[in-house]
Design a protein around this motif. Structure first.
Motif, mmCIF file in Angstrom:
data_model
loop_
_atom_site.group_PDB
_atom_site.id
_atom_site.type_symbol
_atom_site.label_atom_id
_atom_site.label_comp_id
_atom_site.label_asym_id
_atom_site.label_seq_id
_atom_site.Cartn_x
_atom_site.Cartn_y
_atom_site.Cartn_z
ATOM 1 N N THR B 28 -48.862 -1.089 -38.299
ATOM 2 C CA THR B 28 -49.037 0.361 -38.264
ATOM 3 C C THR B 28 -50.494 0.699 -38.546
ATOM 4 O O THR B 28 -50.894 0.967 -39.681
ATOM 5 C CB THR B 28 -48.107 1.047 -39.277
ATOM 6 O OG1 THR B 28 -46.766 0.574 -39.096
ATOM 7 C CG2 THR B 28 -48.137 2.562 -39.072
ATOM 8 N N PHE B 29 -51.282 0.691 -37.478
ATOM 9 C CA PHE B 29 -52.736 0.869 -37.568
ATOM 10 C C PHE B 29 -53.114 2.106 -38.376
ATOM 11 O O PHE B 29 -54.024 2.066 -39.204
ATOM 12 C CB PHE B 29 -53.300 0.964 -36.150
ATOM 13 C CG PHE B 29 -54.770 1.220 -36.062
ATOM 14 C CD1 PHE B 29 -55.250 2.489 -35.749
ATOM 15 C CD2 PHE B 29 -55.687 0.202 -36.259
ATOM 16 C CE1 PHE B 29 -56.606 2.732 -35.653
ATOM 17 C CE2 PHE B 29 -57.051 0.432 -36.162
ATOM 18 C CZ PHE B 29 -57.515 1.701 -35.861
ATOM 19 N N SER B 30 -52.422 3.192 -38.164
ATOM 20 C CA SER B 30 -52.787 4.466 -38.781
ATOM 21 C C SER B 30 -52.590 4.499 -40.289
ATOM 22 O O SER B 30 -53.012 5.440 -40.959
ATOM 23 C CB SER B 30 -51.987 5.596 -38.143
ATOM 24 O OG SER B 30 -50.603 5.391 -38.329
ATOM 25 N N SER B 31 -51.959 3.475 -40.846
ATOM 26 C CA SER B 31 -51.645 3.462 -42.283
ATOM 27 C C SER B 31 -52.697 2.774 -43.134
ATOM 28 O O SER B 31 -52.582 2.772 -44.367
ATOM 29 C CB SER B 31 -50.295 2.768 -42.518
ATOM 30 O OG SER B 31 -49.236 3.485 -41.936
ATOM 31 N N TYR B 32 -53.716 2.185 -42.514
ATOM 32 C CA TYR B 32 -54.632 1.342 -43.285
ATOM 33 C C TYR B 32 -56.108 1.645 -43.029
ATOM 34 O O TYR B 32 -56.504 2.027 -41.923
ATOM 35 C CB TYR B 32 -54.360 -0.116 -42.975
ATOM 36 C CG TYR B 32 -52.929 -0.515 -43.245
ATOM 37 C CD1 TYR B 32 -52.030 -0.698 -42.192
ATOM 38 C CD2 TYR B 32 -52.458 -0.660 -44.548
ATOM 39 C CE1 TYR B 32 -50.712 -1.027 -42.431
ATOM 40 C CE2 TYR B 32 -51.133 -0.990 -44.795
ATOM 41 C CZ TYR B 32 -50.271 -1.170 -43.733
ATOM 42 O OH TYR B 32 -48.960 -1.488 -43.987
ATOM 43 N N TRP B 33 -56.902 1.433 -44.089
ATOM 44 C CA TRP B 33 -58.345 1.409 -43.917
ATOM 45 C C TRP B 33 -58.688 0.283 -42.948
ATOM 46 O O TRP B 33 -57.999 -0.740 -42.884
ATOM 47 C CB TRP B 33 -59.028 1.128 -45.254
ATOM 48 C CG TRP B 33 -59.073 2.241 -46.224
ATOM 49 C CD1 TRP B 33 -58.054 2.698 -47.013
ATOM 50 C CD2 TRP B 33 -60.219 3.038 -46.565
ATOM 51 N NE1 TRP B 33 -58.487 3.719 -47.809
ATOM 52 C CE2 TRP B 33 -59.819 3.956 -47.564
ATOM 53 C CE3 TRP B 33 -61.559 3.056 -46.143
ATOM 54 C CZ2 TRP B 33 -60.690 4.889 -48.121
ATOM 55 C CZ3 TRP B 33 -62.417 3.978 -46.707
ATOM 56 C CH2 TRP B 33 -61.989 4.881 -47.680
#
Lengths: 108, 118
Positions: B28-33
């Motif tokens: 889930t790309f959008s969840s991480y720095w």
């Protein structure tokens, strides 16, 4: 800026134990992460948060951190462990990530 | 499969510009720095920049401040690095990396080579 110092090289015979140090001012108060990089390849995380191992990393890789020195220990060294190893921390005073100078591990 | 794939590297003259891209999949790309890390030929690793999940916070190593811009498009699962006013000392392999576990770089791409030379 925060500086992490590693020995340039460590040599070890197969089956023996390699210890790679990472020195920094009061590094024991920070979380230290370690990476293995083989020639021509991207780095791989082998230890995080001082002593935890990601899934798939052998138990032979372990870490510790206290005072001004963190240590990556590789037990029962194999030829495939020959690589460059880097320590890394996040410096909260600057919001910067810092890598150590790197250590080349040679298996004799 | 968790994967990061960089593209956009190449040969550029001093003072020129280049835009690197990194395509993420398998998490889930959008969840991480996310970050960019570089490695000059024969040298060690150097953190370049990182960006918060929603793009609201960005940090840079001093040597690239004012010249490089990190950005992301969560709808496209993509990370970018716009590099302007390039110098010879920017020559390096550029890796994108995720910060999923703690503040460690846990997933790395294969890297893309940037060469700044006339």
């Amino acid at each position: 800026s925060y500086v992490l110092t590693q020995p340039p090289s460590v040599s070890v015979a197969p089956g023996q134990t390699a210890r790679i140090t990472c020195g920094g001012n009061n590094i024991g108060s920070k979380s230290v992460h370690w990476y293995q990089q083989k020639p021509g390849q991207a780095p791989v995380l082998v230890v995080y948060d001082d002593s935890d191992r990601p899934s798939g990393i052998p138990e032979r890789f372990s870490g510790s951190n206290s005072g001004n020195t963190a240590t990556l220990t590789i037990s029962r060294v194999e030829a495939g462990d020959e690589a460059d190893y880097y320590c890394q921390v996040w410096d909260s005073s600057s919001d910067h990530y810092v890598f150590g100078t790197g250590t080349k591990v040679t298996v004799l | 499969e968790v994967q990061l794939v960089e593209s956009g590297g190449g040969l550029v003259q001093p003072g020129g510009s280049l835009r690197l891209s990194c395509a993420a999949s398998g998490f889930t790309f959008s969840s991480y720095w996310m970050s960019w890390v570089r490695q000059a030929p024969g040298k060690g690793l150097e953190w370049v920049a990182n960006i918060k999940q929603d793009g609201s916070e960005k940090y840079y190593v001093d040597s690239v401040k004012g010249r490089f811009t990190i950005s992301r498009d969560n709808a496209k699962n993509s990370l970018y690095l716009q590099m302007n006013s390039l110098r010879a000392e920017d020559t390096a392999v550029y890796y994108c990396a995720s910060l999923i576990v703690s503040d460690a770089f846990d997933i790395w791409g294969q890297g893309t080579m940037v060469t700044v030379s006339s």
